[in-house]
Design an enzyme around this catalytic site. Structure first.
Site, short mmCIF file in Angstrom:
data_model
loop_
_atom_site.label_atom_id
_atom_site.label_comp_id
_atom_site.label_asym_id
_atom_site.label_seq_id
_atom_site.Cartn_x
_atom_site.Cartn_y
_atom_site.Cartn_z
N TYR A 51 28.29 -120.33 42.70
CA TYR A 51 29.05 -119.15 42.25
C TYR A 51 29.58 -119.39 40.85
O TYR A 51 30.28 -120.36 40.62
CB TYR A 51 30.21 -118.86 43.20
N GLU A 81 31.09 -116.76 38.59
CA GLU A 81 31.70 -115.56 38.01
C GLU A 81 32.41 -115.91 36.71
O GLU A 81 33.11 -116.92 36.63
CB GLU A 81 32.70 -114.95 39.00
N ASP A 107 16.14 -99.43 24.63
CA ASP A 107 15.77 -100.11 25.87
C ASP A 107 14.35 -100.65 25.68
O ASP A 107 13.38 -99.91 25.81
CB ASP A 107 15.85 -99.12 27.03
N THR A 113 14.44 -105.82 30.27
CA THR A 113 14.15 -106.66 31.43
C THR A 113 13.60 -107.97 30.88
O THR A 113 13.20 -108.04 29.71
CB THR A 113 13.08 -106.04 32.34
N LYS A 137 8.78 -108.38 32.20
CA LYS A 137 7.58 -107.59 31.85
C LYS A 137 6.79 -108.37 30.80
O LYS A 137 6.39 -109.48 31.09
CB LYS A 137 8.00 -106.18 31.45
N ARG A 149 12.30 -112.13 37.14
CA ARG A 149 12.79 -110.77 37.33
C ARG A 149 14.27 -110.72 36.97
O ARG A 149 15.08 -111.42 37.57
CB ARG A 149 12.58 -110.40 38.81
#
Ligand code: PLP
Length: 413
Positions: A53, A55, A198, A224, A227, A233
């Protein structure tokens, strides 16, 4: 690749995995948004970083034990900055859609107007599709392409003056021409709006310096990482220094909780690959392959949309070219082992469930080593399959040839 523990423990998942692996090896993958990551990226995704974790951000986390997560996240950030020349980078977005949601949240208030590309002209779902959360929060207005496939920037400026957007959005997932970044950002400035690009589809072409870099022109650039960029991903946001705080806060805690540290480590590995000279060659080969595909399909008499391609994909109107619907075309090509997707064409009279077009992309086949020679073969197979009227024997014969070609270009085996 061996998965000894999985094999022993969970045969159902293992069997599906083997099937998927075989499918990816034996088929010609031409979905424009897909790619094959390196074995190093795959390995990193399956590491113990998934247990942690984290954060917060490097140097300012909420939990202890971050000496190694800080290392990989900082590497990912620094490498992305170098790749794209960005002032600030956030690598925590789980995917492209939450990256866009966070970018909107960082600069917009509910009810604000966003000017983006009309979805049937190439814009992405996250740029205002009525079923998305952003479309319920903000008011999206779409601009369109002209008959020759270009954008009329005078019209865009007039539309911006009329609609008074708070954000002018560039970017697409099914458009094949180069945008004029300087003109779009100038229009945004003129009407007092933020500008955002984008670059999800073309980030790899930009990283490989095969097409112009939007980062110097826009306040925010989202992407992203899976691609053309050929990473795990995931999503990412690049922005000007003065927006850094707003963007970071919008990602966490605005939109997300804890980051996926295994994915972020894999992003660092992928960005390391994209910084190497071989990646420039890869990006240039993608452009050559897409151009070859366009020219070959035109030779066969097919209708290539938007006046051709300047990136990694082409769009075909299959109704006009072959008198088959997008859905039928997808089915015929599936039957020969060529995976593409049906796609709407500008102002499609048929609608999204069975549209008039298909989208064909070359990033994945370029990764497996296809060059102009193989692309010409693929164009022939596509033409024959789409002209087949669904004749099973014909489709089976093409499928055999497709499998033979794939055998010569193994991906992981
Ligand atoms: C793919 C894509 C996205 C969404 O990415 P996900 O990772 O699927 O959420 C956003 N914008 C554009 C332009 C895209 O092509």
């Amino acid at each position: 690749m061996k998965y000894t523990h999985l094999k022993k423990q969970d045969s159902a998942v293992y069997k599906a995995l083997l099937g998927e692996q075989k499918r990816q090896e034996e088929g010609v993958e031409m979905i424009a948004s897909e790619n094959y990551v390196s074995v190093a990226v795959l390995e990193t995704l399956g590491t113990v970083f998934t247990n942690k974790y984290s954060e917060g951000y490097p140097g300012r986390r909420y939990y202890g034990g971050q000496e190694f997560t800080d290392v990989v996240e900082t590497l990912a950030i620094e490498r992305a900055k170098k790749l794209f020349g960005a002032e600030h980078v956030n690598v925590q977005s789980h995917a492209g859609a939450p990256a866009n949601l966070a970018a909107y949240a960082a600069i917009l208030k509910p009810g604000d107007t966003v000017l983006g590309m009309n979805l049937s002209h190439g814009g992405h779902l996250t740029h205002g599709h009525p079923l998305t959360l952003p479309a319920q929060i903000y008011r999206f207005v779409g601009y369109k392409t002209e008959a020759d496939g270009t954008i009329d920037y005078k019209k865009l400026e007039a539309l911006a003056k009329k609609e008074k957007p708070k954000l002018v959005l560039a970017g697409f997932s099914s458009y094949t021409r180069q945008l004029d970044y300087a003109k779009i950002s100038a229009i945004a400035k003129k009407v007092g709006a933020y500008s955002m690009m984008d670059m999800a589809h073309i980030a790899g072409l930009i990283a490989g310096k095969a097409v112009p870099n939007p980062v110097p022109y826009f306040d925010i650039v989202t992407t992203t990482t899976h691609k053309t960029l050929r990473g795990p991903r995931g999503g990412m946001i690049l922005c000007r220094a003065e927006l850094a705080k707003a963007i970071d806060r919008a990602v966490f805690p605005g939109v997300q909780g804890g980051p996926l540290m295994n994915t972020i480590a894999a992003k660092a590995v992928a960005f390391g690959e994209a910084l190497r000279p071989e990646f420039k060659k890869y990006a240039r080969q993608i452009l050559k392959n897409a151009k070859t595909l366009q020219k070959e399909m035109e030779k066969y008499g097919a209708q290539v949309l938007f006046g051709g391609t300047e990136n990694h994909m082409i769009m075909l109107d299959v109704v006009k070219s072959y008198d088959v619907s997008g859905k039928e075309a997808e089915k015929y090509l599936d039957a020969v082992g060529i995976t593409i997707n049906k796609n709407v064409v500008p102002d499609d009279p048929r609608g999204p469930m069975d549209p008039s077009g298909i989208r064909i992309g070359v990033p994945a086949v370029t990764t497996r080593g296809f060059k102009e020679k193989e692309i010409k073969l693929i164009a022939k197979y596509i033409h024959r399959a789409l002209s087949s009227k669904g004749e099973v024997k014909l489709l089976n014969n093409i499928h055999k040839e497709v499998k033979q070609l794939c055998k010569k270009f193994p991906v992981y085996l």
